[in-house]
Design a protein around this motif. Structure first.
Motif, PDB file in Angstrom:
ATOM      1  N   LEU A   1      18.012   1.763  12.054  1.00  0.00           N
ATOM      2  CA  LEU A   1      17.845   0.346  12.396  1.00  0.00           C
ATOM      3  C   LEU A   1      16.789   0.173  13.476  1.00  0.00           C
ATOM      4  CD1 LEU A   1      18.720  -2.582  12.030  1.00  0.00           C
ATOM      5  CD2 LEU A   1      20.521  -2.172  13.705  1.00  0.00           C
ATOM      6  N   GLN A   2      16.822   1.026  14.486  1.00  0.00           N
ATOM      7  CA  GLN A   2      15.823   0.942  15.544  1.00  0.00           C
ATOM      8  C   GLN A   2      14.419   1.159  14.983  1.00  0.00           C
ATOM      9  OE1 GLN A   2      17.374   3.892  18.244  1.00  0.00           O
ATOM     10  NE2 GLN A   2      18.442   2.358  19.474  1.00  0.00           N
ATOM     11  N   GLY A   3      14.289   2.091  14.039  1.00  0.00           N
ATOM     12  CA  GLY A   3      12.990   2.327  13.402  1.00  0.00           C
ATOM     13  C   GLY A   3      12.518   1.125  12.611  1.00  0.00           C
ATOM     14  N   LEU A   4      13.433   0.521  11.852  1.00  0.00           N
ATOM     15  CA  LEU A   4      13.078  -0.670  11.076  1.00  0.00           C
ATOM     16  C   LEU A   4      12.647  -1.810  11.982  1.00  0.00           C
ATOM     17  CD1 LEU A   4      15.897  -0.745   8.368  1.00  0.00           C
ATOM     18  CD2 LEU A   4      13.467  -0.359   7.974  1.00  0.00           C
ATOM     19  N   ILE A   5      13.381  -1.996  13.067  1.00  0.00           N
ATOM     20  CA  ILE A   5      13.043  -3.071  14.001  1.00  0.00           C
ATOM     21  C   ILE A   5      11.691  -2.809  14.643  1.00  0.00           C
ATOM     22  CG2 ILE A   5      13.694  -4.146  16.194  1.00  0.00           C
ATOM     23  CD1 ILE A   5      16.630  -3.807  15.274  1.00  0.00           C
ATOM     24  N   ALA A   6      11.456  -1.573  15.055  1.00  0.00           N
ATOM     25  CA  ALA A   6      10.172  -1.229  15.681  1.00  0.00           C
ATOM     26  C   ALA A   6       9.023  -1.486  14.711  1.00  0.00           C
ATOM     27  CB  ALA A   6      10.178   0.221  16.136  1.00  0.00           C
ATOM     28  N   ASP A   7       9.198  -1.091  13.437  1.00  0.00           N
ATOM     29  CA  ASP A   7       8.159  -1.331  12.434  1.00  0.00           C
ATOM     30  C   ASP A   7       7.913  -2.825  12.253  1.00  0.00           C
ATOM     31  OD1 ASP A   7       8.003   1.390  12.039  1.00  0.00           O
ATOM     32  OD2 ASP A   7       9.137   1.381  10.154  1.00  0.00           O
ATOM     33  N   GLU A   8       9.006  -3.575  12.220  1.00  0.00           N
ATOM     34  CA  GLU A   8       8.910  -5.020  12.008  1.00  0.00           C
ATOM     35  C   GLU A   8       8.190  -5.710  13.162  1.00  0.00           C
ATOM     36  OE1 GLU A   8       9.349  -8.338   9.720  1.00  0.00           O
ATOM     37  OE2 GLU A   8       9.897  -6.317   9.152  1.00  0.00           O
ATOM     38  N   LEU A   9       8.402  -5.236  14.366  1.00  0.00           N
ATOM     39  CA  LEU A   9       7.849  -5.892  15.546  1.00  0.00           C
ATOM     40  C   LEU A   9       6.401  -5.499  15.846  1.00  0.00           C
ATOM     41  CD1 LEU A   9      10.912  -5.776  17.972  1.00  0.00           C
ATOM     42  CD2 LEU A   9      10.159  -7.644  16.493  1.00  0.00           C
TER      43      LEU A   9
END
Length: 127
Positions: free
Chosen positions: A68-76
């Motif tokens: 989830l942290q990776g997905l959020i980082a990619d999204e941001l």
């Protein structure tokens, strides 16, 4: 991408509930062992099984959080530092607009505009 983040967040909430249920079960088993006359209070196989399940679920939980942290980082990545900061202060820390504006030395209306703009960017980026 936002739908993936929502799915991961749901999986994490499900794992949290499962870990809590398993911990409660382990506490009940241990408590029962301690209250049995003549029992040593040593863990039984059932308690060991529950402890192993807790360890497995905790590992799975940690893995999902990292995903989830990776997905959020990619999204941001598409956002500026200011936009990221405002989203974090508002959505993660739960601060009011006035507090965010004071922390960042901007007007409240500017902070709201930047926030709305960043949400539009995130929505556009996921299409």
């Amino acid at each position: 991408m936002l739908s993936e983040i929502r799915i991961k967040a749901q999986e994490i909430r499900r794992l949290e509930k499962e870990i809590e249920r398993l911990r409660a079960c382990a506490e009940r088993c241990t408590g029962a062992l301690n209250n049995i006359p003549g029992a040593t209070g040593k863990p039984s196989d059932k308690v060991g099984d529950v402890a192993a399940k807790i360890a497995d679920k905790t590992t799975e939980y940690a893995d999902k959080v990292l995903e989830l942290q990776g997905l959020i980082a990619d999204e941001l990545e598409c956002l500026t530092d200011l936009e990221k900061k405002i989203i974090a202060l508002r959505d993660v820390d739960g601060l009011r607009w006035e507090v965010i504006a004071n922390k960042l030395n901007y007007s409240c209306s500017h902070v709201k505009r930047v926030y709305k703009k960043s949400l539009r960017k995130l929505k556009d980026d996921t299409k």
